[in-house]
Design a protein around this motif. Sequence first.
Motif, short mmCIF file in Angstrom:
data_model
loop_
_atom_site.label_atom_id
_atom_site.label_comp_id
_atom_site.label_asym_id
_atom_site.label_seq_id
_atom_site.Cartn_x
_atom_site.Cartn_y
_atom_site.Cartn_z
N ASP A 1 18.01 17.24 23.33
CA ASP A 1 17.72 16.05 24.14
C ASP A 1 16.85 15.10 23.30
O ASP A 1 15.79 15.50 22.81
N TYR A 2 17.28 13.87 23.17
CA TYR A 2 16.58 12.93 22.28
C TYR A 2 15.12 12.74 22.68
O TYR A 2 14.24 12.67 21.81
N LYS A 3 14.83 12.66 23.98
CA LYS A 3 13.45 12.39 24.39
C LYS A 3 12.52 13.54 23.99
O LYS A 3 11.34 13.32 23.71
N ASP A 4 13.03 14.77 23.96
CA ASP A 4 12.24 15.91 23.49
C ASP A 4 12.24 15.97 21.96
O ASP A 4 11.21 16.26 21.34
N PHE A 5 13.39 15.72 21.38
CA PHE A 5 13.55 15.83 19.93
C PHE A 5 12.57 14.92 19.19
O PHE A 5 11.94 15.33 18.21
N ARG A 6 12.42 13.69 19.67
CA ARG A 6 11.53 12.76 18.97
C ARG A 6 10.06 13.13 19.14
O ARG A 6 9.20 12.62 18.41
N LYS A 7 9.77 14.05 20.09
CA LYS A 7 8.40 14.56 20.26
C LYS A 7 8.23 15.92 19.57
O LYS A 7 7.23 16.60 19.77
N HIS A 8 9.22 16.31 18.78
CA HIS A 8 9.20 17.60 18.07
C HIS A 8 9.17 18.78 19.04
O HIS A 8 8.48 19.77 18.81
N LYS A 9 9.94 18.66 20.11
CA LYS A 9 10.06 19.74 21.08
C LYS A 9 11.52 20.19 21.13
O LYS A 9 12.43 19.37 21.17
N ALA A 10 11.72 21.51 21.11
CA ALA A 10 13.08 22.04 21.20
C ALA A 10 13.03 23.41 21.84
O ALA A 10 12.05 24.15 21.69
N TYR A 11 14.07 23.75 22.57
CA TYR A 11 14.14 25.06 23.22
C TYR A 11 14.81 26.05 22.28
O TYR A 11 15.97 26.43 22.44
N VAL A 12 14.04 26.43 21.26
CA VAL A 12 14.51 27.35 20.23
C VAL A 12 13.51 28.50 20.13
O VAL A 12 12.36 28.37 20.55
N PRO A 13 13.92 29.64 19.57
CA PRO A 13 13.00 30.79 19.49
C PRO A 13 12.02 30.71 18.33
O PRO A 13 11.38 31.70 17.98
N PHE A 14 11.89 29.54 17.72
CA PHE A 14 11.02 29.37 16.56
C PHE A 14 9.76 28.59 16.94
O PHE A 14 9.67 28.05 18.04
N ILE A 15 8.82 28.52 16.02
CA ILE A 15 7.60 27.75 16.24
C ILE A 15 7.94 26.28 15.99
O ILE A 15 8.32 25.90 14.87
N ASP A 16 7.79 25.44 17.01
CA ASP A 16 8.28 24.06 16.94
C ASP A 16 7.83 23.29 15.69
O ASP A 16 8.66 22.67 15.02
N PRO A 17 6.53 23.27 15.35
CA PRO A 17 6.13 22.46 14.19
C PRO A 17 6.81 22.87 12.89
O PRO A 17 7.23 22.01 12.10
N LEU A 18 6.94 24.19 12.65
CA LEU A 18 7.60 24.63 11.42
C LEU A 18 9.10 24.39 11.47
O LEU A 18 9.72 24.01 10.48
N PHE A 19 9.68 24.60 12.64
CA PHE A 19 11.11 24.35 12.81
C PHE A 19 11.44 22.89 12.51
O PHE A 19 12.35 22.58 11.74
N PHE A 20 10.66 21.98 13.09
CA PHE A 20 10.94 20.56 12.90
C PHE A 20 10.55 20.08 11.50
O PHE A 20 11.21 19.20 10.94
#
Length: 239
Positions: free
Chosen positions: A73-92
């Motif tokens: 979802d773009y609104k989450d993506f641009r805030k570096h948020k994702a529903y993934v099993p990884f740590i968001d900051p390192l993933f992004f």
Amino acid sequence: MEIPRSVLKAVESVVDKFKPLSVFLYGSGARRDAKKFGTDYEMGVIYRGKKISRMDLVKANTDPAKARFYPFDYKDFRKHKAYVPFIDPLFFYELLTTARTLAREKIVETLPKPSICVADLIGEIGFEKGFAFAAFLDWRNGDLMMAKNHFSKSCLFGARCLIILHQRKFPASYTEIIRLSKGKEFREWRGLLRQAMKIRLKPRTKLGKSDVFDNMAFLSSVREAITEVLKKKGNIRLL
């Protein structure tokens, strides 16, 4: 790494059906270090407005053997948020360093990278320790290919945590991780890291019981180093 025509056809199918904001390649295919552990191509599909589900993308995928599509979802993506099993900051951080757009808007090339703090590394090393334990279970159950995959990834990404902690650099590929693993903090573990890299390059390389257990010890030492910095300096920004 050249993307197979069948994968590009699958991208065209997704674009034609959903008209997303953007489709991008990420993961090992984008890092260009995918090897022989069943190479596939991970694609992110960024949408805005009407939701696109994972199942929608599965149904539209014309090359399920090689292509994997994941909705964002773009609104989450641009805030570096994702529903993934990884740590968001390192993933992004990795994604925005290595990903490249395959269709429509160039979003991954323009978004700023997130900050990475010490607490993020605590989360990441916990994740890698889980993978290391999975490698042990795989090895014990005789699934050597999965054991090698889990062993090599957890070892090398654990080393990346130590590089971020001490050098304030983010190596995005396995080759970069090995190149930067030269400090005294790696002295005891250089042979282990070489073995992990050798397995990534040549999956037929033998994985020994000592490799599996040494990796768990290595990751525990990385966690201790991260915890020590957290105690002394707090949750400081590293990148």
